[in-house]
Design a protein around this motif. Sequence first.
Motif, short mmCIF file in Angstrom:
data_model
loop_
_atom_site.label_atom_id
_atom_site.label_comp_id
_atom_site.label_asym_id
_atom_site.label_seq_id
_atom_site.Cartn_x
_atom_site.Cartn_y
_atom_site.Cartn_z
N UNK A 139 0.83 -1.20 0.00
CA UNK A 139 0.00 0.00 0.00
C UNK A 139 0.86 1.25 0.00
N UNK A 140 0.56 2.16 -0.92
CA UNK A 140 1.26 3.44 -0.98
C UNK A 140 0.79 4.36 0.13
N UNK A 141 1.70 5.18 0.62
CA UNK A 141 1.32 6.17 1.64
C UNK A 141 1.20 7.56 1.01
N UNK A 142 0.66 7.63 -0.20
CA UNK A 142 0.48 8.88 -0.94
C UNK A 142 -1.00 9.27 -0.99
N UNK A 143 -1.25 10.54 -1.32
CA UNK A 143 -2.61 11.04 -1.41
C UNK A 143 -3.21 10.95 -2.80
N UNK A 144 -2.43 10.49 -3.78
CA UNK A 144 -2.95 10.27 -5.13
C UNK A 144 -2.13 9.18 -5.79
N UNK A 145 -2.79 8.43 -6.66
CA UNK A 145 -2.11 7.36 -7.40
C UNK A 145 -1.07 7.98 -8.32
N UNK A 146 0.21 7.62 -8.20
CA UNK A 146 1.25 8.36 -8.92
C UNK A 146 1.47 7.94 -10.37
N UNK A 147 1.01 6.76 -10.77
CA UNK A 147 1.49 6.18 -12.02
C UNK A 147 0.40 5.87 -13.03
N UNK A 148 -0.71 5.26 -12.59
CA UNK A 148 -1.67 4.68 -13.52
C UNK A 148 -2.67 5.72 -14.00
N UNK A 149 -3.04 5.61 -15.26
CA UNK A 149 -4.09 6.46 -15.81
C UNK A 149 -5.43 6.05 -15.22
N UNK A 150 -6.42 6.89 -15.43
CA UNK A 150 -7.77 6.55 -14.97
C UNK A 150 -8.24 5.28 -15.65
N UNK A 151 -7.93 5.12 -16.95
CA UNK A 151 -8.35 3.93 -17.68
C UNK A 151 -7.71 2.67 -17.13
N UNK A 152 -6.51 2.80 -16.59
CA UNK A 152 -5.81 1.64 -16.04
C UNK A 152 -6.24 1.31 -14.62
N UNK A 153 -6.99 2.19 -14.01
CA UNK A 153 -7.40 2.01 -12.62
C UNK A 153 -8.64 1.11 -12.55
N UNK A 154 -8.63 0.10 -11.69
CA UNK A 154 -9.77 -0.82 -11.63
C UNK A 154 -11.01 -0.15 -11.04
N UNK A 155 -12.14 -0.78 -11.25
CA UNK A 155 -13.43 -0.29 -10.77
C UNK A 155 -14.01 -1.33 -9.81
N UNK A 156 -14.43 -0.89 -8.64
CA UNK A 156 -14.97 -1.79 -7.64
C UNK A 156 -16.46 -2.04 -7.88
N UNK A 157 -16.96 -3.23 -7.52
CA UNK A 157 -18.35 -3.61 -7.83
C UNK A 157 -19.36 -3.06 -6.82
N UNK A 158 -19.51 -1.75 -6.79
CA UNK A 158 -20.48 -1.12 -5.89
C UNK A 158 -21.46 -0.31 -6.73
N UNK A 159 -22.74 -0.55 -6.51
CA UNK A 159 -23.76 0.11 -7.32
C UNK A 159 -23.69 1.63 -7.20
N UNK A 160 -23.46 2.12 -5.99
CA UNK A 160 -23.45 3.57 -5.82
C UNK A 160 -22.32 4.22 -6.62
N UNK A 456 8.85 1.90 -3.81
CA UNK A 456 9.84 1.40 -2.86
C UNK A 456 9.86 2.24 -1.59
N UNK A 457 9.83 3.56 -1.77
CA UNK A 457 10.06 4.47 -0.64
C UNK A 457 8.79 5.03 0.00
N UNK A 458 7.64 4.86 -0.65
CA UNK A 458 6.39 5.43 -0.12
C UNK A 458 5.38 4.32 0.17
N UNK A 459 5.82 3.37 0.94
CA UNK A 459 5.03 2.18 1.22
C UNK A 459 4.73 2.10 2.71
N UNK A 460 3.49 1.75 3.06
CA UNK A 460 3.10 1.59 4.46
C UNK A 460 3.60 0.25 4.96
N UNK A 461 4.43 0.23 5.99
CA UNK A 461 4.92 -1.08 6.51
C UNK A 461 3.77 -1.88 7.12
N UNK A 462 3.72 -3.16 6.80
CA UNK A 462 2.73 -4.05 7.39
C UNK A 462 3.42 -5.06 8.30
#
Length: 462
Positions: A139-160, A456-462
């Motif tokens: 998991x990234x610890x950033x406030x916005x996705x740094x790399x992927x386009x909107x088209x490359x971003x998955x969509x979750x199965x929620x009706x709303x 590598x550097x902006x990852x939340x340790x688990x």
Amino acid sequence: MARDVTDSTPIASRDALVEWLAAGCKSAGAPLLVGTEHEKIAFYSDLLAPVPYGCDGGRCGVGRLLEGVQEATGWEPIMDRDALIGLAQTDGGGAISIEPGGQFELSGAPLLDIHATDAELGAHLSALAGVAHSLGVQFLDLGASPKWSRAETPVMPKQRYKIMAAYMPKVGARGLDMMFRTATIQANLDFVSETDMVEKVRVGLALQPLVTALFANSPFLDGKPTGRLSERSNIWLDTDADRTGMLPFAFEEGFGFERYVDYALDVPMYFVKRGDVYHDVAGASFRDLLDGRLPQLPGERAVMSDWANHLSTIFPEVRIKTYLEMRGADGGPRAHMTALPALFAGLFYDSVALDQARQLTKGWSAAARQQLREDVPSLALDATIDGRSLREIGRDVLALAEAGLKRRARVNAEGADETIYLAPLQKIVSEGRTLAQLRLEAFHGAWGGSVDGAFRDCVIPL
């Protein structure tokens, strides 16, 4: 919001909506609690790719993450038809949900202090660790996705989300970016009376640009720097003016629960939920639903769950429900997830600190507050209001919060009070450099001009 409300009590009048908000007032002697929410952007560590919901070619995603956390915690499933979309703590406390692009969110339980918040966060990350590691997910610890386009971003199965995604481009240019490519930290606070609510809303709204500056941590989008330190905050400026912003009317004489209800009634609806079905009524008036004359659902009348769900689709910088939501921060590392609630617990739960914060901000005009809101995504701590930089104001506000937390005197097992959680913000103000600026330095230096270094550097340790 992790779970849509299902209260089927009919709404008799506008007054019932006011009473619903006012019911949030804590009774004398009741503890004032703090809730913390945080979203985390998931990625496959070997591919540096976003994580979809389902399984493909033997590789599984967000749905399996939820199943694994359920196995680890025993929390109850939240379903959208046949899809597992979240988990709820069995005692009605916290919940886990997934945002439109798969951002993984903990909506924390209302807790007594930031020490409890820190323990809750540790337990959440621990429960997540085993299944995440088995799936090759981080998991990234950033406030916005740094790399992927909107088209490359998955969509979750929620009706709303399907309804929102269809409506967003009609009311702003950046709504889909907000939904699918941003992450935030949020703090939820109590109020004891209408007067107390008004004071906290005004202070909270005035200080949200400062919060954005302190937590600025989204300088990249589409694989490159955007020219801003908080692209997440900038995205909100062009999302949907009807349901976002600084609520200038909250500073007008007579503001209270009734005025907020009237504002919310005029915010266009997204959906009406009946049973397991989300009916698309995007753009419709809640007033029509109250009167039983909603064109899309003839004769259907509003119930209290409709009101609660509608309020969850309004996104001002401070949102009023039966508690207050502070919404100005970018997503960030673990220390930021406890710093935000600590900041507002110190300001809001100490009468001296709250009064001093109100004195500090009360001279700011609506125009000045709005200009600050527009400047801060690019300038962060260098933005100014009334001749003072946010870095200067941040020193003052952090001092007020620190003093308030010291007077609260909530200590952990080691005897430390809640002021320890302000340390990352104090460091940012002292050095005058936000996380976004540090990460831009890395991009131009150690990362060799590639955002791949963030994985590598902006990852939340688990």
